[in-house]
Design an enzyme around this catalytic site. Sequence first.
Site, PDB file in Angstrom:
ATOM      1  N   HIS A  16      17.365  -1.741  -9.772  1.00  0.00           N
ATOM      2  CA  HIS A  16      18.940  -2.241  -9.695  1.00  0.00           C
ATOM      3  C   HIS A  16      19.751  -1.330  -9.506  1.00  0.00           C
ATOM      4  CE1 HIS A  16      22.002  -5.274  -9.354  1.00  0.00           C
ATOM      5  NE2 HIS A  16      22.530  -4.620 -10.253  1.00  0.00           N
ATOM      6  N   SER A  36      14.113   2.277   1.818  1.00  0.00           N
ATOM      7  CA  SER A  36      13.985   3.742   1.314  1.00  0.00           C
ATOM      8  C   SER A  36      13.360   3.779   0.212  1.00  0.00           C
ATOM      9  CB  SER A  36      15.384   4.351   0.849  1.00  0.00           C
ATOM     10  OG  SER A  36      16.053   4.009  -0.051  1.00  0.00           O
ATOM     11  N   ILE A  54      12.840 -14.372  -8.162  1.00  0.00           N
ATOM     12  CA  ILE A  54      11.494 -14.713  -8.162  1.00  0.00           C
ATOM     13  C   ILE A  54      11.390 -16.076  -9.068  1.00  0.00           C
ATOM     14  CG2 ILE A  54       9.243 -14.168  -9.004  1.00  0.00           C
ATOM     15  CD1 ILE A  54      10.132 -12.222  -6.846  1.00  0.00           C
TER      16      ILE A  54
HETATM   17  C1  GAR Z   1      18.475  -0.200  -3.530  1.00  0.00           C
HETATM   18  O1  GAR Z   1      19.660   0.649  -3.900  1.00  0.00           O
HETATM   19  C2  GAR Z   1      18.070  -1.190  -4.620  1.00  0.00           C
HETATM   20  O2  GAR Z   1      18.394  -0.780  -6.008  1.00  0.00           O
HETATM   21  C3  GAR Z   1      18.874  -2.216  -4.576  1.00  0.00           C
HETATM   22  O3  GAR Z   1      18.908  -2.477  -2.975  1.00  0.00           O
HETATM   23  C4  GAR Z   1      18.674  -1.382  -2.453  1.00  0.00           C
HETATM   24  C5  GAR Z   1      17.692  -1.468  -1.574  1.00  0.00           C
HETATM   25  O4  GAR Z   1      17.547  -0.309  -0.712  1.00  0.00           O
HETATM   26  N1  GAR Z   1      18.525  -3.563  -5.214  1.00  0.00           N
HETATM   27  C6  GAR Z   1      19.278  -4.415  -5.452  1.00  0.00           C
HETATM   28  O5  GAR Z   1      20.540  -4.556  -5.391  1.00  0.00           O
HETATM   29  C7  GAR Z   1      18.497  -5.649  -6.132  1.00  0.00           C
HETATM   30  N2  GAR Z   1      19.429  -6.568  -7.091  1.00  0.00           N
HETATM   31  P1  GAR Z   1      16.111  -0.009   0.095  1.00  0.00           P
HETATM   32  O6  GAR Z   1      15.865  -1.165   0.896  1.00  0.00           O
HETATM   33  O7  GAR Z   1      16.574   1.378   1.013  1.00  0.00           O
HETATM   34  O8  GAR Z   1      14.965   0.499  -0.856  1.00  0.00           O
END
Ligand code: GAR
Length: 187
Positions: A109, A13, A93
């Site tokens: 995050h 998303s 990374i």
């Molecule tokens: C998002 O909420 C992002 O902030 C989080 O994963 C989700 C990905 O959603 N990231 C983390 O937790 C990184 N540590 P998406 O695939 O729909 O963009």
Amino acid sequence: NPKFAVFASGNGSNFQAIADAIGDGILQAEIVLVVSDKPQAYVIERARSMGVASFSFIPSEFDSKQLYEQMLKEKLQELGIDWIVLAGYMRLIGPVLLTAYEKRIVNIHPSVLPAFPGKDAIGQTMAAGAETAGVTVHYVDAGMDTGMIITQQSFAVLERGREEVEQQIHQIERELYPAALQQLFDQ
Ligand code: GAR
């Protein structure tokens, strides 16, 4: 225009929001490649329907992180990619990419860092009974969600449950990340 790759492991998303922001002229940059460590991730589907090139790989097929990052680095450099934008990429990374893209890797995050780094930050926020939830965009370093903070947005949890808090987080992410990227690329 700056060229960047989006690294994602899941739904995508945030990739979608960034691609939409480019389409709407809110973000002046080019997504050259979507990279996923999960070939089945929905983000690959989204990239396809947006006409963005994608590349997926299976980390366990490589002998080390160093080797797959070397492969990724060569691919990104061949394509003239300037920045790496992590968007739900659930892996640390390593030194190969950190060195090649010093100060050029950012992440989003779903917590107000330094609170609740790591996996399931929203679940951690709710389990802790935190008063505040939110989103952080930060530079990536070798640690888990420890890099320098670029911008944050927070809000009061109040009496709401996880689902509503999660919705608000995703809504903030959709606006915050494209705006933060535009500011970074303008510098
Ligand atoms: C998002 O909420 C992002 O902030 C989080 O994963 C989700 C990905 O959603 N990231 C983390 O937790 C990184 N540590 P998406 O695939 O729909 O963009």
